[in-house]
Design an enzyme around this catalytic site. Structure first.
Site, short mmCIF file in Angstrom:
data_model
loop_
_atom_site.label_atom_id
_atom_site.label_comp_id
_atom_site.label_asym_id
_atom_site.label_seq_id
_atom_site.Cartn_x
_atom_site.Cartn_y
_atom_site.Cartn_z
N GLY A 14 0.81 -1.20 0.00
CA GLY A 14 0.00 0.00 0.00
C GLY A 14 0.84 1.25 0.00
O GLY A 14 2.07 1.21 0.09
N GLY A 17 2.52 1.72 3.66
CA GLY A 17 3.39 0.58 3.95
C GLY A 17 4.59 0.51 3.04
O GLY A 17 5.71 0.21 3.49
N LEU A 106 -1.59 2.33 12.35
CA LEU A 106 -1.85 3.53 11.55
C LEU A 106 -3.35 3.74 11.38
O LEU A 106 -4.04 2.87 10.85
CB LEU A 106 -1.18 3.43 10.19
CG LEU A 106 0.32 3.81 10.13
CD1 LEU A 106 1.16 2.75 10.83
CD2 LEU A 106 0.78 3.97 8.71
N GLY A 107 -3.82 4.88 11.84
CA GLY A 107 -5.24 5.20 11.77
C GLY A 107 -5.54 6.24 10.73
O GLY A 107 -4.97 6.24 9.64
N SER A 108 -6.43 7.17 11.07
CA SER A 108 -6.87 8.18 10.12
C SER A 108 -7.45 9.36 10.88
O SER A 108 -8.01 9.21 11.97
CB SER A 108 -7.92 7.60 9.17
OG SER A 108 -8.59 8.61 8.45
N SER A 109 -7.38 10.54 10.28
CA SER A 109 -7.94 11.74 10.90
C SER A 109 -9.47 11.70 10.96
O SER A 109 -10.09 12.51 11.66
CB SER A 109 -7.50 12.99 10.14
OG SER A 109 -7.96 12.97 8.81
N PRO A 164 -2.70 9.97 10.83
CA PRO A 164 -2.25 10.90 9.79
C PRO A 164 -3.38 11.74 9.22
O PRO A 164 -4.55 11.33 9.25
CB PRO A 164 -1.68 9.98 8.72
CG PRO A 164 -2.50 8.73 8.85
CD PRO A 164 -2.80 8.60 10.32
N LEU A 167 -3.34 11.61 3.20
CA LEU A 167 -2.05 11.26 2.62
C LEU A 167 -2.15 11.12 1.10
O LEU A 167 -3.20 10.80 0.56
CB LEU A 167 -1.55 9.94 3.22
CG LEU A 167 -1.35 9.92 4.73
CD1 LEU A 167 -1.03 8.51 5.20
CD2 LEU A 167 -0.25 10.88 5.15
N HIS A 180 -9.20 8.56 -3.01
CA HIS A 180 -9.30 9.79 -2.25
C HIS A 180 -9.18 10.99 -3.19
O HIS A 180 -8.93 10.85 -4.39
CB HIS A 180 -8.23 9.84 -1.16
CG HIS A 180 -8.49 8.90 -0.04
ND1 HIS A 180 -7.73 7.77 0.19
CD2 HIS A 180 -9.44 8.90 0.94
CE1 HIS A 180 -8.20 7.13 1.24
NE2 HIS A 180 -9.23 7.79 1.72
N ARG A 210 -8.91 20.80 3.56
CA ARG A 210 -8.26 19.57 3.98
C ARG A 210 -6.75 19.80 4.16
O ARG A 210 -6.15 20.66 3.50
CB ARG A 210 -8.47 18.46 2.95
CG ARG A 210 -9.92 17.96 2.85
CD ARG A 210 -10.34 17.21 4.07
NE ARG A 210 -11.69 16.69 3.94
CZ ARG A 210 -12.78 17.34 4.35
NH1 ARG A 210 -12.67 18.55 4.90
NH2 ARG A 210 -13.98 16.78 4.22
#
Length: 318
Positions: A14, A17, A106-109, A164, A167, A180, A210
């Site tokens: 990904g 990663g 690893l997450g997300s906002s 993060p 991205l 995205h 954003r």
């Protein structure tokens, strides 16, 4: 972390990663463990347990996830919550049982409330309701944070979480519907340019803002947080904030982004905005003061990052 330690990167193909993999390799790490989805299905509990039991893994970087933009989140909510919950639960629990030294999730906002004060601090988590367009994904990521925090509190593990901002970069997903905003716009502008189309249509009003972070900067921050000597959690005491924000500390509107993208791609037509389409939360800016206090700052501005990304994108079209 030592160069000979075995580091398992879940999701090495990904965007995030692969960036972490490149940077660890450049730093001289010689024992990086990876598995493709075909080799190891992370939603399969037995397979994940067997994998961890057969390997002597020192560190785990959990970058594997089912991800997508507004369209994908709106149309496939069941897949987004189920697959991400299964991946997190299987990897985190197996890492605990195998006795790994440290794990980075690893997450997300998108974990933050729809109406969170800007910029969003770590303690805004669970303070209000979520943005409806990506609530299932956000709930899964919140569960991952709480899994790490709960194992730390109960078992004294050292499982860390990073959240993060939006991205972009090499190995991003450029699917016309499931991507995205940056890869979606880049592909749309590029297609319009080569087909000499007179206009490009952008979802929403263009007014929402954003924060965008180049993926190599995210990888650098992840490795820094992964290798910190000071433990984030302390056994038998109230844990500190369960996660750390990672971002550049500034944001731009989608309209501004479209103008920059148009220039970088070289599209000569008109840019129009479709206000009937969903556009998500009005603003998502991260408070990165906690990370900044550790001595980290981003290196890549939005224009430079987009140029690098578009150069890579063009190479993939050949």
């Amino acid at each position: 972390m030592k160069n000979k330690d075995k580091v398992y990167i879940a999701g090495h193909l990904g965007m995030v990663g692969s960036a972490i993999h490149r940077q660890l390799y450049d730093k001289g790490f010689v024992n990086i463990l990876t598995r493709t989805h075909k080799e190891l299905d992370l939603t399969n509990q037995l397979a994940v347990n067997n994998f961890f039991n057969s390997q002597k893994i020192d560190y785990v970087i959990l970058a594997a996830a089912k991800v997508g933009g507004i369209y994908a989140n709106s149309h496939f909510p069941a897949e987004f919550i189920y697959e991400n919950l299964m991946i997190e639960a299987n990897v985190i629990n197996s890492a605990f049982q195998a006795g790994v030294k440290r794990l980075l999730f690893l997450g997300s906002s998108c974990i933050y409330p729809q109406v969170a004060s800007q910029p969003m601090k770590e303690d805004a988590l669970l303070s209000s309701f979520l943005e409806p367009t990506n609530e299932p994904y956000a709930l899964a990521k919140i569960a991952g944070i709480k899994l790490c925090e709960s194992y730390n509190r109960q078992y004294g593990t050292d499982f860390r979480s990073v959240m993060p901002s939006n991205l972009y970069g090499m190995n991003d997903n450029f699917h016309p519907k499931n991507s995205h905003v940056i890869p979606a716009l880049m592909a749309r502008f590029h297609q319009a340019k080569i087909e000499c189309q007179p206009k490009v249509l952008v979802w929403g009003s263009g007014s929402v803002k954003r924060e965008f972070l180049y993926v190599d900067d995210m990888a650098q921050a992840s490795i820094l947080i992964m290798g910190l000597e000071k433990k984030i959690y302390h056994k038998n005491t109230q844990p500190m904030l369960s996660h750390i924000n990672v971002g550049c500390g500034s944001d731009i509107s989608i309209k501004e982004l479209a103008v920059i993208m148009k220039d970088i791609v070289g599209f000569k037509g008109e840019v129009l905005f479709d206000k009937s389409k969903p556009e998500g939360t009005k603003r998502k800016l991260m408070d990165v003061s906690r990370l900044s206090s550790l001595g980290w700052t981003h290196n890549t501005g939005i224009k430079e990052g987009l140029k690098k990304t578009y150069k890579w994108y063009l190479q993939q079209q050949k």
